[in-house]
Design a protein around this motif. Structure first.
Motif, short mmCIF file in Angstrom:
data_model
loop_
_atom_site.label_atom_id
_atom_site.label_comp_id
_atom_site.label_asym_id
_atom_site.label_seq_id
_atom_site.Cartn_x
_atom_site.Cartn_y
_atom_site.Cartn_z
N UNK A 165 0.86 -1.18 0.00
CA UNK A 165 0.00 0.00 0.00
C UNK A 165 0.89 1.23 0.00
N UNK A 166 0.43 2.27 -0.66
CA UNK A 166 1.17 3.53 -0.75
C UNK A 166 0.34 4.63 -0.08
N UNK A 167 0.95 5.32 0.88
CA UNK A 167 0.25 6.36 1.65
C UNK A 167 0.95 7.70 1.46
N UNK A 168 0.21 8.68 0.97
CA UNK A 168 0.70 10.06 0.89
C UNK A 168 -0.04 10.89 1.94
N UNK A 169 0.69 11.72 2.66
CA UNK A 169 0.05 12.66 3.57
C UNK A 169 0.56 14.06 3.26
N UNK A 170 -0.37 14.95 2.93
CA UNK A 170 -0.03 16.35 2.68
C UNK A 170 0.32 16.99 4.03
N UNK A 171 1.54 17.50 4.14
CA UNK A 171 2.02 18.06 5.41
C UNK A 171 1.52 19.49 5.58
N UNK A 172 0.21 19.62 5.77
CA UNK A 172 -0.40 20.95 5.90
C UNK A 172 -1.01 21.41 4.59
N UNK A 173 -1.53 22.62 4.59
CA UNK A 173 -2.19 23.18 3.41
C UNK A 173 -1.19 23.96 2.58
N UNK A 174 -0.78 23.37 1.45
CA UNK A 174 0.19 24.04 0.57
C UNK A 174 -0.48 24.65 -0.66
N UNK A 175 -1.77 24.97 -0.53
CA UNK A 175 -2.47 25.63 -1.64
C UNK A 175 -2.23 27.14 -1.61
N UNK A 176 -1.95 27.66 -0.42
CA UNK A 176 -1.70 29.09 -0.22
C UNK A 176 -2.83 29.96 -0.75
N UNK A 226 -3.94 19.04 8.75
CA UNK A 226 -4.44 20.41 8.70
C UNK A 226 -3.29 21.40 8.92
N UNK A 227 -3.46 22.61 8.38
CA UNK A 227 -2.45 23.64 8.57
C UNK A 227 -2.32 24.01 10.04
N UNK A 228 -3.41 23.96 10.75
CA UNK A 228 -3.39 24.27 12.19
C UNK A 228 -2.51 23.27 12.94
N UNK A 229 -2.70 21.98 12.64
CA UNK A 229 -1.90 20.96 13.31
C UNK A 229 -0.44 21.02 12.85
N UNK A 230 -0.22 21.32 11.58
CA UNK A 230 1.16 21.44 11.09
C UNK A 230 1.91 22.51 11.89
N UNK A 231 1.27 23.65 12.09
CA UNK A 231 1.92 24.73 12.83
C UNK A 231 2.12 24.36 14.29
N UNK A 232 1.10 23.75 14.88
CA UNK A 232 1.19 23.37 16.29
C UNK A 232 2.30 22.34 16.52
N UNK A 233 2.48 21.45 15.56
CA UNK A 233 3.51 20.43 15.67
C UNK A 233 4.89 20.95 15.27
N UNK A 291 7.90 19.53 9.75
CA UNK A 291 8.59 19.56 8.46
C UNK A 291 8.71 18.09 8.05
N UNK A 292 7.69 17.59 7.46
CA UNK A 292 7.46 16.24 6.93
C UNK A 292 7.18 15.17 7.98
N UNK A 293 7.79 15.25 9.18
CA UNK A 293 7.65 14.15 10.12
C UNK A 293 6.30 14.14 10.84
N UNK A 294 5.59 15.27 10.85
CA UNK A 294 4.21 15.24 11.34
C UNK A 294 3.34 14.43 10.40
N UNK A 295 3.52 14.67 9.10
CA UNK A 295 2.77 13.92 8.08
C UNK A 295 3.15 12.45 8.10
N UNK A 296 4.45 12.15 8.26
CA UNK A 296 4.89 10.76 8.29
C UNK A 296 4.35 10.02 9.52
N UNK A 297 4.29 10.71 10.65
CA UNK A 297 3.72 10.09 11.85
C UNK A 297 2.26 9.71 11.61
N UNK A 320 -7.41 14.89 8.21
CA UNK A 320 -7.18 14.21 9.49
C UNK A 320 -7.51 15.09 10.68
N UNK A 321 -8.15 14.50 11.67
CA UNK A 321 -8.26 15.10 13.00
C UNK A 321 -7.41 14.24 13.91
N UNK A 322 -6.45 14.85 14.58
CA UNK A 322 -5.46 14.06 15.33
C UNK A 322 -5.24 14.60 16.74
#
Length: 398
Positions: free
Chosen positions: A121-132, A164-171, A174-180, A296-298
């Motif tokens: 299985x292949x899993x991609x996780x967007x590390x926050x909102x990069x749509x700007x 989410x961008x909120x969780x990315x900032x809180x964490x 830089x990629x390892x939040x998404x990997x977790x 994701x809600x985490x």
């Protein structure tokens, strides 16, 4: 013969990517033939007897494919990638670099696909909102690509999630939040046996060496290294090389007394694999819910570094839990052009992270010791209670 890939003529004609694709295609074809077992026997002997005539990159691929072929029981493998600002890289050619097709082809058409015992299985996780606010996020681009007819056969095995961008900032991710999050999804939702993570430009056809470290060598986790025999590094700039050497030295000195990474020569390669049981004890993230778009809600452990230091955090936590490790050689192609990370621009953050790990790993170690002692106390209490019940029952009988 002198007219082989080691010859200057061949080296000048074939680029590295083309050469690796040629080796991979040849191995994938050979190991799916009816006489594949005979070919494996030949390659095993060739690998040992002709060692000095085989280039390091060919050794890595041969070892990986042989390891994949020899898996003799059902294994579910999850391959996790963090994406950020990757709209161009993952979009289909000619609009982009075609990394999505590259990764899916390498996973589902070559590599692990030669062995039906392995379900990948292949899993991609967007590390926050990069749509700007003005373009599609990488995750949305990937979901659009999976809708194409070309991917119909693998669509159910490709999972696209978003932090989410909120969780990315809180964490401070830089990629390892998404990997977790990706690895937690693999453990809880996919029930994968082996979970690995890698950068998007890593070649997944090397994954067999990580799998072998866990299955054949019976280790709890395996990690790719460029500091072990038979590894190969290409395109690395001197500044990046010196920077990573300095960071590696720094973190080994700072964490010396924790003993968490002693003996680990390469702490920074984002190419690692863990048994499910390991991640169940070290993952710092819990998935509360996933919406229809993969959002994701985490809940997450604040005493974990989700930035550049994440690679060392995973290693440290696993080692402090007493898990065994296998170091495997890898082919590492440095990509300063496509990388979103600029080492010297982020050097201060990286070394601050190294200092912070003294605290995060100390806290994790203490927490594990407390939980372990509580478990022992609970067991002793249970034994005492059981002994008292048994004694009472005996006195009644008498």
């Amino acid at each position: 013969s002198k007219e082989n890939y080691l010859h200057k003529k061949a080296q000048g004609t074939l680029r590295l990517e083309e050469y690796l694709s040629l080796v991979s295609s040849a191995l994938a074809t050979a190991l799916t033939r009816p006489d594949a077992k005979s070919i494996v026997e030949f390659l095993d002997e060739f690998y040992i007897e002709q060692d000095r005539f085989i280039s390091p990159e060919a050794k890595v691929f041969i070892g990986s494919y042989l390891s994949i072929f020899k898996v003799n029981k059902p294994v579910k493998v999850a391959y996790c990638i963090s994406v950020w600002n990757g709209q161009f890289k993952y979009s289909e050619v000619p609009m982009g670099l075609g990394w999505f097709r590259r990764n899916t082809d390498m996973l589902f058409k070559e590599g692990m696909s030669i062995n039906p015992n392995i379900s990948q299985h292949l899993i991609f996780v967007n590390d926050g909102d990069d749509s700007f606010g003005r373009k599609e996020s990488t995750g949305r681009v990937l979901r659009g690509i999976t809708g194409q007819e070309y991917y119909r056969g693998i669509k159910e095995r490709v999972h696209i999630l978003s932090l989410s961008q909120k969780d990315k900032k809180a964490m401070g991710s830089v990629k390892h939040g998404a990997l977790a999050c990706a690895m937690r999804f693999a453990v809880d939702y996919l029930k994968a046996d082996i979970i690995m993570y890698a950068d998007g430009d890593m070649d997944p056809r090397q994954a067999g060496n990580l799998i072998s470290g866990i299955i054949r060598d019976k280790k709890d986790f395996a990690y790719g290294s460029i500091r072990v025999k038979d590894s190969a590094v290409f395109g690395r700039q001197l500044s990046r090389r010196m920077g990573t050497i300095l960071y590696n030295w720094c973190v080994r000195v700072l964490l010396f007394w924790h003993k968490s990474i002693r003996g680990i020569r390469d702490t920074q390669r984002s190419f690692k694999a863990f048994k499910k049981e390991v991640l169940e004890n070290i993952l710092p993230v819990k998935i509360v819910s996933i919406n229809r778009e993969g959002g994701l809600t985490i809940e997450f452990d604040k005493e974990f570094l989700y930035d550049f230091s994440g690679d060392t955090e995973w290693l440290g936590r696993a080692r402090m839990c007493g898990y065994s490790a296998k170091e495997v050689p890898i082919i590492w192609l440095d990509s300063p052009v496509t990388s979103t990370i600029r080492f010297w621009a982020t050097a201060v953050s990286i070394f601050k992270g190294a200092l912070k790990q003294i605290r995060t790993q100390y806290l994790f170690k203490n927490r594990k010791e407390v939980l372990s002692q509580e478990g022992k106390n609970a067991f002793i209490g249970y034994q005492n209670e059981f002994s008292q019940v048994d004694s009472d029952s005996l006195s009644v009988k008498n």
